[in-house]
Design a protein around this motif. Sequence first.
Motif, short mmCIF file in Angstrom:
data_model
loop_
_atom_site.label_atom_id
_atom_site.label_comp_id
_atom_site.label_asym_id
_atom_site.label_seq_id
_atom_site.Cartn_x
_atom_site.Cartn_y
_atom_site.Cartn_z
N GLU A 1 49.14 30.99 55.13
CA GLU A 1 49.11 32.37 55.62
C GLU A 1 47.86 33.11 55.17
N GLY A 2 47.00 32.47 54.36
CA GLY A 2 45.74 33.08 53.94
C GLY A 2 45.81 33.88 52.66
N GLN A 3 46.89 33.76 51.92
CA GLN A 3 47.01 34.46 50.64
C GLN A 3 46.91 33.46 49.50
N ILE A 4 46.40 33.97 48.38
CA ILE A 4 46.37 33.21 47.14
C ILE A 4 47.20 33.98 46.13
N THR A 5 48.14 33.31 45.51
CA THR A 5 48.99 33.93 44.50
C THR A 5 48.63 33.32 43.15
N ILE A 6 48.49 34.20 42.15
CA ILE A 6 48.23 33.75 40.78
C ILE A 6 49.48 34.02 39.96
N TYR A 7 50.02 32.96 39.36
CA TYR A 7 51.19 33.07 38.49
C TYR A 7 50.78 32.87 37.04
N ASP A 8 51.29 33.72 36.17
CA ASP A 8 51.15 33.53 34.73
C ASP A 8 52.34 32.67 34.31
N ILE A 9 52.06 31.47 33.86
CA ILE A 9 53.12 30.50 33.57
C ILE A 9 53.96 30.94 32.37
N LYS A 10 53.32 31.40 31.32
CA LYS A 10 54.06 31.78 30.12
C LYS A 10 54.89 33.05 30.34
N GLU A 11 54.36 34.01 31.08
CA GLU A 11 55.09 35.26 31.34
C GLU A 11 56.08 35.13 32.51
N LYS A 12 55.98 34.02 33.25
CA LYS A 12 56.86 33.74 34.39
C LYS A 12 56.79 34.83 35.45
N GLU A 13 55.55 35.26 35.77
CA GLU A 13 55.42 36.31 36.77
C GLU A 13 54.14 36.17 37.59
N GLU A 14 54.20 36.72 38.79
CA GLU A 14 53.04 36.78 39.65
C GLU A 14 52.13 37.89 39.11
N VAL A 15 50.85 37.57 38.87
CA VAL A 15 49.94 38.57 38.30
C VAL A 15 48.89 39.05 39.28
N ALA A 16 48.72 38.35 40.40
CA ALA A 16 47.75 38.80 41.40
C ALA A 16 48.03 38.12 42.73
N THR A 17 47.73 38.84 43.80
CA THR A 17 47.74 38.28 45.15
C THR A 17 46.40 38.60 45.78
N LEU A 18 45.71 37.58 46.23
CA LEU A 18 44.40 37.74 46.85
C LEU A 18 44.54 37.51 48.35
N GLU A 19 44.03 38.43 49.13
CA GLU A 19 44.12 38.34 50.59
C GLU A 19 42.82 37.76 51.13
#
Length: 125
Positions: A72-90
Motif C-alpha cells: 500500500e506504499g506505507q512503511i511502519t516502524i515498530y519499537d520491539i522492546k516497547e511493543k508499539e508502532e513509533v512511526a508511519t512513513l507515507e
Amino acid sequence: NCQSILISPDGEWAASAAPDDGKDAVRLWSLENPSLSRVLEGRYANPSNFSPQDCSLAFSPDGRCLALGGAEGQITIYDIKEKEEVATLESNGAGITLVKFSPDGNFLASSDNRTIKLWRAPWNR
C-alpha cells in the motif's frame, strides 16, 4: 509458507512474514525467550492490509526497531522492546519492495521498484 524471514543484528529476534493461524501476519520470534514471541499488533496483523509476499522487513542496526514496507506504499516502524508502532512513513502510493537501515540507524532507505527514497529516522532521537 513463509515469505520473508530475518534475524536481528543483536541476535535476540527473528521476524517473519507468513500466514499465522490462517491469517497473514508479521511475527516476532524471541531467540532467547520463546515466551516473548508474538504477532505484531496493528496494521500488519490485519489480513486486509497485509500480504506476506508484498512485505519487506528490516531490523535497525541496534535491533530495537523493525521496519515493514508493504504494497500500500506505507512503511511502519515498530519499537520491539516497547511493543508499539513509533512511526508511519507515507511513500508516493507505490508498493514498497525493499527497506534497509543505514549502518548507524539514522536513515532508512526504501524502494518501490521505480524510486529510492531516504528517510531520516525521527524515531531514533
